[in-house]
Design a protein around this motif. Structure first.
Motif, PDB file in Angstrom:
ATOM      1  N   PRO A  68       0.560  -1.202  -0.029  1.00  0.00           N
ATOM      2  CA  PRO A  68       0.048  -0.004  -0.084  1.00  0.00           C
ATOM      3  C   PRO A  68       1.050   1.422  -0.114  1.00  0.00           C
ATOM      4  CG  PRO A  68      -1.144  -1.638   1.476  1.00  0.00           C
ATOM      5  CD  PRO A  68       0.381  -2.094   0.893  1.00  0.00           C
ATOM      6  N   TRP A  69       1.966   1.326   0.582  1.00  0.00           N
ATOM      7  CA  TRP A  69       2.764   2.562   0.614  1.00  0.00           C
ATOM      8  C   TRP A  69       3.486   2.699  -0.658  1.00  0.00           C
ATOM      9  CZ3 TRP A  69       3.355  -1.917   3.850  1.00  0.00           C
ATOM     10  CH2 TRP A  69       4.805  -2.685   3.428  1.00  0.00           C
ATOM     11  N   ALA A  70       3.548   1.821  -1.446  1.00  0.00           N
ATOM     12  CA  ALA A  70       4.000   2.017  -2.911  1.00  0.00           C
ATOM     13  C   ALA A  70       3.174   2.731  -3.837  1.00  0.00           C
ATOM     14  CB  ALA A  70       4.163   0.687  -3.449  1.00  0.00           C
ATOM     15  N   ASP A  71       1.906   2.928  -3.193  1.00  0.00           N
ATOM     16  CA  ASP A  71       0.899   3.879  -4.196  1.00  0.00           C
ATOM     17  C   ASP A  71       1.197   5.218  -4.219  1.00  0.00           C
ATOM     18  OD1 ASP A  71      -0.482   1.404  -4.175  1.00  0.00           O
ATOM     19  OD2 ASP A  71      -2.113   1.863  -2.871  1.00  0.00           O
ATOM     20  N   GLU A  72       1.768   5.726  -3.141  1.00  0.00           N
ATOM     21  CA  GLU A  72       1.979   7.311  -2.987  1.00  0.00           C
ATOM     22  C   GLU A  72       2.956   7.864  -3.929  1.00  0.00           C
ATOM     23  OE1 GLU A  72       2.917  10.479   0.669  1.00  0.00           O
ATOM     24  OE2 GLU A  72       2.865   8.421   0.943  1.00  0.00           O
ATOM     25  N   ILE A  73       2.710   9.187  -4.670  1.00  0.00           N
ATOM     26  CA  ILE A  73       3.406   9.606  -5.551  1.00  0.00           C
ATOM     27  C   ILE A  73       3.982  10.729  -4.755  1.00  0.00           C
ATOM     28  CG2 ILE A  73       3.319  11.296  -7.895  1.00  0.00           C
ATOM     29  CD1 ILE A  73       2.644   8.284  -8.438  1.00  0.00           C
ATOM     30  N   ALA A  74       5.242  11.075  -5.299  1.00  0.00           N
ATOM     31  CA  ALA A  74       6.018  12.173  -4.250  1.00  0.00           C
ATOM     32  C   ALA A  74       5.702  13.396  -4.870  1.00  0.00           C
ATOM     33  CB  ALA A  74       7.646  11.851  -4.721  1.00  0.00           C
ATOM     34  N   ASN A  75       5.704  14.528  -4.096  1.00  0.00           N
ATOM     35  CA  ASN A  75       5.307  15.739  -4.246  1.00  0.00           C
ATOM     36  C   ASN A  75       6.408  16.424  -5.093  1.00  0.00           C
ATOM     37  OD1 ASN A  75       2.905  15.536  -2.813  1.00  0.00           O
ATOM     38  ND2 ASN A  75       3.987  16.273  -0.972  1.00  0.00           N
ATOM     39  N   GLY A  76       5.880  17.429  -5.979  1.00  0.00           N
ATOM     40  CA  GLY A  76       6.714  18.116  -6.909  1.00  0.00           C
ATOM     41  C   GLY A  76       7.501  17.568  -8.180  1.00  0.00           C
ATOM     42  N   LYS A  77       7.116  16.274  -8.283  1.00  0.00           N
ATOM     43  CA  LYS A  77       7.676  15.706  -9.649  1.00  0.00           C
ATOM     44  C   LYS A  77       7.226  16.235 -10.809  1.00  0.00           C
ATOM     45  CE  LYS A  77      10.486  13.004  -7.126  1.00  0.00           C
ATOM     46  NZ  LYS A  77      12.077  13.256  -7.111  1.00  0.00           N
ATOM     47  N   VAL A  78       7.925  16.055 -11.710  1.00  0.00           N
ATOM     48  CA  VAL A  78       7.587  16.710 -12.995  1.00  0.00           C
ATOM     49  C   VAL A  78       7.440  15.568 -14.068  1.00  0.00           C
ATOM     50  CG1 VAL A  78       7.933  19.279 -12.804  1.00  0.00           C
ATOM     51  CG2 VAL A  78       9.500  17.552 -13.640  1.00  0.00           C
ATOM     52  N   TYR A  79       6.742  15.515 -15.319  1.00  0.00           N
ATOM     53  CA  TYR A  79       6.933  14.608 -16.258  1.00  0.00           C
ATOM     54  C   TYR A  79       6.758  15.080 -17.363  1.00  0.00           C
ATOM     55  CZ  TYR A  79       1.715  14.886 -16.004  1.00  0.00           C
ATOM     56  OH  TYR A  79       0.346  15.060 -16.262  1.00  0.00           O
ATOM     57  N   GLY A  80       7.387  14.489 -18.616  1.00  0.00           N
ATOM     58  CA  GLY A  80       7.158  15.161 -19.632  1.00  0.00           C
ATOM     59  C   GLY A  80       7.960  14.415 -20.841  1.00  0.00           C
ATOM     60  N   THR A  81       8.137  14.773 -22.078  1.00  0.00           N
ATOM     61  CA  THR A  81       8.991  14.019 -23.189  1.00  0.00           C
ATOM     62  C   THR A  81      10.263  13.684 -22.523  1.00  0.00           C
ATOM     63  OG1 THR A  81       7.428  14.849 -24.473  1.00  0.00           O
ATOM     64  CG2 THR A  81       9.584  13.821 -25.431  1.00  0.00           C
ATOM     65  N   LYS A  82      10.815  12.169 -22.703  1.00  0.00           N
ATOM     66  CA  LYS A  82      11.969  12.065 -22.500  1.00  0.00           C
ATOM     67  C   LYS A  82      12.719  11.199 -23.387  1.00  0.00           C
ATOM     68  CE  LYS A  82      12.047  12.937 -17.319  1.00  0.00           C
ATOM     69  NZ  LYS A  82      12.105  12.529 -16.371  1.00  0.00           N
ATOM     70  N   GLY A  83      14.040  10.975 -23.633  1.00  0.00           N
ATOM     71  CA  GLY A  83      14.775  10.051 -24.509  1.00  0.00           C
ATOM     72  C   GLY A  83      15.053   8.809 -23.665  1.00  0.00           C
ATOM     73  N   GLY A  84      15.278   7.635 -24.505  1.00  0.00           N
ATOM     74  CA  GLY A  84      15.680   6.537 -23.787  1.00  0.00           C
ATOM     75  C   GLY A  84      16.499   5.534 -24.933  1.00  0.00           C
ATOM     76  N   ASN A  85      17.270   4.528 -24.024  1.00  0.00           N
ATOM     77  CA  ASN A  85      18.076   3.779 -24.842  1.00  0.00           C
ATOM     78  C   ASN A  85      17.959   2.505 -24.229  1.00  0.00           C
ATOM     79  OD1 ASN A  85      19.094   5.846 -26.976  1.00  0.00           O
ATOM     80  ND2 ASN A  85      20.391   6.327 -24.974  1.00  0.00           N
ATOM     81  N   VAL A  86      17.954   1.450 -24.997  1.00  0.00           N
ATOM     82  CA  VAL A  86      17.958   0.084 -24.357  1.00  0.00           C
ATOM     83  C   VAL A  86      18.762  -0.912 -25.308  1.00  0.00           C
ATOM     84  CG1 VAL A  86      16.054  -0.706 -25.448  1.00  0.00           C
ATOM     85  CG2 VAL A  86      16.729  -1.890 -23.316  1.00  0.00           C
ATOM     86  N   SER A  87      19.519  -1.830 -24.759  1.00  0.00           N
ATOM     87  CA  SER A  87      20.158  -2.859 -25.606  1.00  0.00           C
ATOM     88  C   SER A  87      20.046  -4.081 -24.902  1.00  0.00           C
ATOM     89  CB  SER A  87      21.541  -2.504 -25.373  1.00  0.00           C
ATOM     90  OG  SER A  87      22.204  -2.606 -24.202  1.00  0.00           O
TER      91      SER A  87
END
Length: 435
Positions: A68-87
């Motif tokens: 249950p404690w994993a449900d919580e979202i941290a305050n002040g976090k921002v989200y948006g477009t990001k790049g990523g790589n995987v191999s």
């Protein structure tokens, strides 16, 4: 310094590995024989950009989603477009078949997968087994190997239209076996087609006595002209509760010495049917349906670590830390089309739907949510075994909140956290080399 554009990233990526691949293609197209051994495998590299990404939005990033404690979202976090790589890289080292006489042959196989330079699932081999074969009696395989519920759903079904993870790595199944035996019956002629049947059993990890792990899988493959059917049923007892179809089957806890603290066992199962139909020389249609069932697993306090932190089991679909757990069922679907419009060119599109779950749990754990994921891709074969591809897609959740029960995490597969954003999209390119 500004972030590199997707095109610039791909150019750098291509230059970095194309020279190496160009040197190896003449010598390594197809499997390589080295004395009594055979080497084959694949290497894949991708780069992409996606919207609504928030990798650290969860207040406790490493906690399993059903605590249950994993449900919580941290305050002040921002989200948006990001790049990523995987191999990804996975070599297979196998022995040639050794003739034992009287029609019996034996062979061995060793394989491990690396993701971004690290072992994909620490402590678990993808293949570490030996197989005894006979034309009349079938095959007997012993050791570590993938389940058919994950491996077939991953390839060819998921890979062909860009949903390998969303389709194969979701649901109530398990993906990797560590201490198993598999018997494959001889090929049978049924109604003008070929039928192959397999029975698999895994006794899980050592040291469990109160909650003994037991895994069973039945797999059937039927080929008749342009139609291929793949059917899988899994029934697992006292594996770790999860909704990660790629996960290993070991035991009800990571530490067998803690099993006596667990009050009740865990059970989960899947029934899955997938089909491929070659409509003509250019067009292939792939479909899948999977039924999931979880027993639920109560929360249990397992003591404290050396730093004084509380340790808990992996609970599943609970109402509270002191309350009961609840069983749940759900149904998932997949559909894809691959069209090869030129000798070296192909396009694909597909969809995965993870459905709402039926459960008596009065507390929301994601059972009222669903996920719809759509993909579009194009591929070009540069040389035999060496291809480049582009891909894109979008994901839409039924509503903003906890992810569907079929998902292992709220941001699984796409990086879009269902608690933060209802939808997202992505695009990228990749290179794959098979040998």
């Amino acid at each position: 310094m500004k972030a590199l554009s997707l095109r610039k990233k791909m150019n750098l990526l291509y230059k970095k590995i194309s020279g190496v691949i160009a040197l190896t293609i003449p010598a390594f197209v197809g499997a390589v024989d080295i004395g009594p051994l055979t080497l084959n495998g694949f290497v894949k590299i991708e780069t992409s950009r996606a919207t609504n990404q928030c990798s650290d939005c969860q207040l406790f990033p490493n906690e399993a989603r059903h605590r249950p404690w994993a449900d919580e979202i941290a305050n002040g976090k921002v989200y948006g477009t990001k790049g990523g790589n995987v191999s990804l890289a996975q070599p297979y080292i196998g022995t040639k078949e050794f003739d034992l006489g009287q029609g019996f042959k034996v062979k061995g196989l060793l394989s491990q997968r690396w993701r971004d330079g690290k072992v994909d699932i620490p402590g678990v081999w993808y293949e570490k087994n030996a197989t005894l074969l006979h034309e009349d009696y079938g095959s007997l395989q012993v050791g570590a190997f993938p389940t058919r519920g994950w491996s077939v759903a991953d390839f060819p079904y998921g890979t062909k239209f860009g949903v390998a993870d969303p389709w194969a790595s979701s649901g109530a199944g398990y993906g990797l076996l560590t201490n198993a035996v598999r018997y494959g019956l001889p090929l049978m002629d049924v109604n003008g087609g070929d039928l192959h049947l397999e029975l698999t059993y895994d006794q899980g990890g050592a040291g469990y006595s109160k909650h003994k792990p037991q895994f069973y899988e039945v797999y059937a493959k039927y080929v008749n002209g342009p139609l291929i059917l793949d059917a899988t049923a899994q029934s697992a007892t006292n594996g770790m509760p999860m909704a990660w179809g790629h996960g290993p089957f070991k035991g009800i806890t990571n530490d067998a010495s803690k099993e006596n603290l667990i009050a009740e066992g865990n059970k989960q199962s899947i029934v899955m049917l997938m089909s491929r139909y070659q409509m003509n020389a250019k067009t292939e249609v792939l479909t899948g349906i999977r039924f999931n069932r979880w027993s639920g697993n109560k929360a249990t306090w397992l003591g404290q670590d050396a730093q004084g932190n509380d340790l808990w089991n992996d609970m599943f679909n609970i109402s509270s830390l002191t309350g009961p757990s609840y069983s749940a069922t759900s149904t998932d679907f997949s559909l894809g089309v691959v069209y090869k419009f030129m000798p070296k060119w192909s396009v694909n599109t597909g969809v995965v739907y993870l459905g709402k779950a039926n459960t008596s749990n009065p507390v929301e754990r994601g059972q009222s949510n669903s996920m719809m994921l759509n993909t579009l891709g194009v591929g070009y074969e540069i040389e035999p075994g060496f291809s480049v591809y582009g891909f894109g897609g979008m994901v839409n959740f039924g509503h903003k909140g906890l992810a569907p029960l079929s998902m292992p995490g709220h941001a699984a597969f796409t990086g879009v956290d269902s608690r933060v954003a209802k939808s997202g999209n992505w695009a990228g390119v990749g290179l794959v080399y098979t040998f």
